[in-house]
Design a protein around this motif. Structure first.
Motif, mmCIF file in Angstrom:
data_model
loop_
_atom_site.group_PDB
_atom_site.id
_atom_site.type_symbol
_atom_site.label_atom_id
_atom_site.label_comp_id
_atom_site.label_asym_id
_atom_site.label_seq_id
_atom_site.Cartn_x
_atom_site.Cartn_y
_atom_site.Cartn_z
ATOM 1 N N UNK A 61 0.818 -1.222 0.000
ATOM 2 C CA UNK A 61 0.000 0.000 0.000
ATOM 3 C C UNK A 61 0.848 1.267 0.000
ATOM 4 N N UNK A 62 1.980 1.217 -0.703
ATOM 5 C CA UNK A 62 2.807 2.412 -0.863
ATOM 6 C C UNK A 62 2.839 2.816 -2.331
ATOM 7 N N UNK A 63 3.212 4.040 -2.571
ATOM 8 C CA UNK A 63 3.214 4.580 -3.932
ATOM 9 C C UNK A 63 4.567 4.357 -4.596
ATOM 10 N N UNK A 64 4.511 3.898 -5.852
ATOM 11 C CA UNK A 64 5.721 3.732 -6.644
ATOM 12 C C UNK A 64 5.903 4.964 -7.523
ATOM 13 N N UNK A 65 7.066 5.607 -7.434
ATOM 14 C CA UNK A 65 7.321 6.858 -8.145
ATOM 15 C C UNK A 65 8.356 6.624 -9.232
ATOM 16 N N UNK A 66 8.041 7.070 -10.441
ATOM 17 C CA UNK A 66 8.975 6.975 -11.557
ATOM 18 C C UNK A 66 10.014 8.077 -11.428
ATOM 19 N N UNK A 67 11.294 7.714 -11.378
ATOM 20 C CA UNK A 67 12.363 8.713 -11.241
ATOM 21 C C UNK A 67 12.801 9.271 -12.595
ATOM 22 N N UNK A 68 12.242 8.706 -13.683
ATOM 23 C CA UNK A 68 12.614 9.117 -15.045
ATOM 24 C C UNK A 68 14.102 8.886 -15.332
ATOM 25 N N UNK A 69 14.650 7.919 -14.629
ATOM 26 C CA UNK A 69 16.041 7.548 -14.861
ATOM 27 C C UNK A 69 16.107 6.054 -15.193
ATOM 28 N N UNK A 70 17.199 5.651 -15.809
ATOM 29 C CA UNK A 70 17.399 4.239 -16.161
ATOM 30 C C UNK A 70 18.765 3.783 -15.676
ATOM 31 N N UNK A 71 18.895 2.465 -15.527
ATOM 32 C CA UNK A 71 20.194 1.929 -15.131
ATOM 33 C C UNK A 71 21.006 1.609 -16.374
ATOM 34 N N UNK A 72 22.133 0.932 -16.189
ATOM 35 C CA UNK A 72 23.022 0.634 -17.317
ATOM 36 C C UNK A 72 22.375 -0.301 -18.330
ATOM 37 N N UNK A 73 21.375 -1.063 -17.913
ATOM 38 C CA UNK A 73 20.677 -1.976 -18.826
ATOM 39 C C UNK A 73 19.382 -1.379 -19.367
ATOM 40 N N UNK A 74 19.234 -0.053 -19.221
ATOM 41 C CA UNK A 74 18.048 0.672 -19.703
ATOM 42 C C UNK A 74 16.763 0.245 -19.000
ATOM 43 N N UNK A 75 16.894 -0.273 -17.781
ATOM 44 C CA UNK A 75 15.706 -0.543 -16.976
ATOM 45 C C UNK A 75 15.285 0.723 -16.247
ATOM 46 N N UNK A 76 13.983 0.990 -16.230
ATOM 47 C CA UNK A 76 13.485 2.189 -15.564
ATOM 48 C C UNK A 76 13.630 2.041 -14.056
ATOM 49 N N UNK A 77 14.134 3.084 -13.425
ATOM 50 C CA UNK A 77 14.337 3.084 -11.985
ATOM 51 C C UNK A 77 13.133 3.729 -11.305
ATOM 52 N N UNK A 78 12.560 3.008 -10.345
ATOM 53 C CA UNK A 78 11.425 3.522 -9.590
ATOM 54 C C UNK A 78 11.833 3.721 -8.128
ATOM 55 N N UNK A 79 11.219 4.713 -7.507
ATOM 56 C CA UNK A 79 11.445 4.976 -6.088
ATOM 57 C C UNK A 79 10.305 4.331 -5.300
#
Length: 249
Positions: A61-79
């Motif tokens: 029950x927590x919110x997932x936030x898109x950081x608009x960043x990606x890792x070295x494998x182009x995976x989207x990083x979420x907070x």
């Protein structure tokens, strides 16, 4: 039927508890190994989850936030809000402690009467054709199982054993991390599964074969049916005779 039941409770899996060289029934021993096989199978699932499972758990029950960043494998990083997984090995420790006790109870005539698995296996094979085998190689095999189980118990409780050892010996074993590498108990558990499966299904005792090999090369000096009951007194007599002949020369 009543007489068979009476003899089962009296002798369990022993041919004759009063014999000088104790023999046990191979079939009953295999049934017992099949019952105890449940324990290492469960430990495999536990250790696979511990070693290869996720380290972090996302809080419900927590919110997932898109950081608009990606890792070295182009995976989207979420907070996200996450917590590190904490494992409670209380049940595993008690289960392994019971398995440790079972290894010890089966080794001797008196203690075997307190083993639930020996009694259950003896009742399940009551009235079956017996195949008598000496207990000495089996004791060696159970000794191997005892050592494997001990390593797993220490792996699940490294801080407890480190504190105890430091208190007794005055050493400085770390208590804040697991000093036993994960691959050691994982491989030992797989070995237990394989060895117990071979014993229960195929009747092949790996520990007994190792025992026979050690007897043949002289590392262990005791009776071994698989080694044609080596007479160590005769071997020592011949060795001494050869030494005496050399001295005369």
């Amino acid at each position: 039927m009543l007489e068979k039941l009476k003899n089962t409770f009296k002798n369990l899996w022993f041919r004759d508890p009063n014999e000088e060289v104790i023999y046990i029934d191979e079939l009953t021993m295999r049934v017992r190994a099949g019952i105890l096989l449940i324990i290492p199978i469960y430990m495999v699932f536990t250790l696979v989850d511990v070693v290869f499972g996720p380290t972090w758990s996302v809080v419900a029950n927590t919110t997932t936030i898109d950081t608009y960043e990606t890792d070295w494998d182009d995976n989207i990083i979420y907070q996200v809000e996450a917590v590190k997984r904490v494992f409670d090995y209380t049940f595993q420790t008690w289960l392994l402690s019971y398995a440790l006790l079972e290894m010890l109870l089966g080794m001797f005539v008196i203690t075997a009467r307190f083993s639930p698995t020996v009694l259950i296996a003896s009742l399940l094979t009551m009235g079956k054709e017996r195949v008598w085998k000496p207990i000495v190689p089996k004791r060696f095999a159970w000794g191997l199982g005892f050592s494997f189980i001990s390593v797993c118990i220490v792996f699940f409780n490294p801080d407890y054993f480190a504190i105890k050892i430091n208190g007794v010996l005055g050493t400085g074993i770390p208590t804040d991390y697991n000093y036993i590498p994960y691959w050691l108990p994982l491989n030992l558990v797989w070995m237990c599964v394989l060895m117990m499966w071979l014993e229960s299904v195929l009747g092949f005792c790996v520990g007994c074969k190792i025992h026979a090999g050690l007897v043949k090369i002289g590392w262990i000096e005791e009776a071994c049916e698989a080694c044609n009951d080596i007479d160590w007194d005769e071997i020592r007599r011949k060795k001494q005779q050869r030494l005496n002949e050399k001295d005369k020369e």
